[in-house]
Design an enzyme around this catalytic site. Sequence first.
Site, PDB file in Angstrom:
ATOM      1  N   ARG A  67       4.388  -6.873   3.226  1.00 17.34           N
ATOM      2  CA  ARG A  67       3.442  -6.076   2.441  1.00 17.34           C
ATOM      3  C   ARG A  67       3.369  -6.615   1.017  1.00 17.34           C
ATOM      4  O   ARG A  67       4.396  -6.821   0.373  1.00 17.34           O
ATOM      5  CB  ARG A  67       3.910  -4.615   2.415  1.00 17.34           C
ATOM      6  CG  ARG A  67       3.148  -3.692   1.488  1.00 17.34           C
ATOM      7  CD  ARG A  67       1.872  -3.217   2.122  1.00 17.34           C
ATOM      8  NE  ARG A  67       1.112  -2.350   1.231  1.00 17.34           N
ATOM      9  CZ  ARG A  67       0.974  -1.045   1.386  1.00 17.34           C
ATOM     10  NH1 ARG A  67       1.561  -0.445   2.396  1.00 17.34           N
ATOM     11  NH2 ARG A  67       0.254  -0.340   0.547  1.00 17.34           N
ATOM     12  N   ALA A  79      -5.269   5.088   2.929  1.00 15.77           N
ATOM     13  CA  ALA A  79      -4.288   4.859   1.866  1.00 15.77           C
ATOM     14  C   ALA A  79      -2.955   5.482   2.244  1.00 15.77           C
ATOM     15  O   ALA A  79      -2.893   6.648   2.608  1.00 15.77           O
ATOM     16  CB  ALA A  79      -4.787   5.465   0.553  1.00 15.77           C
ATOM     17  N   ASP A  80      -1.887   4.690   2.152  1.00 10.42           N
ATOM     18  CA  ASP A  80      -0.564   5.289   2.326  1.00 10.42           C
ATOM     19  C   ASP A  80       0.005   5.569   0.932  1.00 10.42           C
ATOM     20  O   ASP A  80      -0.685   5.380  -0.072  1.00 10.42           O
ATOM     21  CB  ASP A  80       0.356   4.387   3.162  1.00 10.42           C
ATOM     22  CG  ASP A  80       0.623   3.041   2.514  1.00 10.42           C
ATOM     23  OD1 ASP A  80       1.153   2.159   3.225  1.00 10.42           O
ATOM     24  OD2 ASP A  80       0.322   2.866   1.314  1.00 10.42           O
ATOM     25  N   SER A  81       1.271   5.988   0.881  1.00  7.24           N
ATOM     26  CA  SER A  81       1.793   6.414  -0.414  1.00  7.24           C
ATOM     27  C   SER A  81       1.856   5.261  -1.401  1.00  7.24           C
ATOM     28  O   SER A  81       1.594   5.449  -2.602  1.00  7.24           O
ATOM     29  CB  SER A  81       3.165   7.059  -0.255  1.00  7.24           C
ATOM     30  OG  SER A  81       3.996   6.234   0.521  1.00  7.24           O
ATOM     31  N   ASP A 101      -0.177   2.684  -1.509  1.00  2.00           N
ATOM     32  CA  ASP A 101      -1.559   2.478  -1.963  1.00  2.00           C
ATOM     33  C   ASP A 101      -1.922   3.495  -3.028  1.00  2.00           C
ATOM     34  O   ASP A 101      -2.523   3.160  -4.050  1.00  2.00           O
ATOM     35  CB  ASP A 101      -2.552   2.672  -0.797  1.00  2.00           C
ATOM     36  CG  ASP A 101      -2.509   1.536   0.183  1.00  2.00           C
ATOM     37  OD1 ASP A 101      -2.499   1.826   1.397  1.00  2.00           O
ATOM     38  OD2 ASP A 101      -2.503   0.373  -0.250  1.00  2.00           O
TER      39      ASP A 101
END
Lengths: 136, 312
Positions: free
Chosen positions: B151, A89-91, A93
């Site tokens: 994204r 998970a990145d920020s 996410d």
Amino acid sequence: MASSTGLSFKFSPLSTSFKQNQVPLRGICNGNSISLPSRRIRPGSLRLRVACAAKPETVDKVCSIVRKQLALPQDSSVTGESKFTALGADSLDTVEIVMGLEEEFGISVEEESAQNIVTVQDAADLIEKLVGQKAA
Amino acid sequence: MNIRCFQRNFCAAFPPLVPLQLPSPMETHLWYILPDEVKSWGLLNHYSELLSPCERESVNRMRGDQLKKRALLARALVRTTIARYQTNCQMNPRSLKFRNNLYGKPEVEWRNEDNLSPLPLHFNISHTSTMIACGVTVNVPIGIDIEEKQRRTKNNIIAFAQRYFSPYEVKVLTAISDPQVQRQEFIKLWTLKEAYVKALGKGFSALPFKTFTIRFRDTTMRNFHPPGTTVSEASDIIVESSDDPTNPANNWQCALLEVAGSHYGAICMEKDRIAGANAPMKLTAWKTVPFVEDVCVSGTDAVLALGGIIGQ
């Protein structure tokens, strides 16, 4: 020798644990000396904080929201101990996960609390605390 | 000597790291790796030997090979890049020590006993599944964030913006009718806001996204630019505090780029008082594979300025 199935690193496991963000302990300072309070402890002034782990159903719901957000395969293991970052998970996410949890549980998570969420268990515990506060 | 079978383990010797000149004031050096270009086992093992035991443990804890590789490349990029700026001796990237500041932002820990001269270097990293980036400045803090242009958020963009962005930003996004353009503008805003918070280094909670607004302003004045610099047609990027919109955060400068055709990258750095209050942000960018090659991509299509940068 490289394995043919994937990356394999020859890392030696460490026995010492690595603590990040070590917060220095603060004593009670009276000017230049550190003293302990000497008054008697009266009953009622003791505040016991019993930390209860969240219900398994809450943990399961968090796991399912995390799985969905990170598009994890069904067979990948996600438990209370899973760290969001270790799952990839990145920020963005993490913020989306928090938003998903807010909608699922009808709560509102302050940034301060969100920042301290490291594992699935942390998220589940926070949810139960906020749900409990809402009900009170 | 039996030479029929050449069985000695051959360790590929890697060349020493090529030293680098420090960035000048108000200049950002941007280094990025494309993980798909790094396939050599020998190279990955070499990178893993540069890491501290704690870093290796962290890499090991990542779930799956792709995440492990990404974490490994990120640490290798930071260590090798910082080491190359050391001017007086051959710096061993393994010797660098890092710590987190009070709020969790990583920084170099310079110690006298390592025979290193402390450098006024600041760095920040960001990564996606297809790029790892490291920004470096001197004297002033920096924050960077990269995001894939394509994204997609799981949540509806406007719902997300209403929850996390400022009212003005929600208005701007809502006014965009084309969903693809709306998504891209959202990503640009997200990276800029992230870069700003990371630059300040006080954590997400110290500066909730709702408490500040990022806006683009067309530059009406053309300043004199030294010959040889590429002048960007892009707008200025302004950061305004929701509490005090009339007083923009003048001591921070933001820039937005398109990198490698696939990512948006945002850079935020504190203005260097010595360089002058209105000194434009300069950028030099390289695509790199540590120990193997650097390709300077400034002024090429690989790095397109979208806002806030004047010189490349």
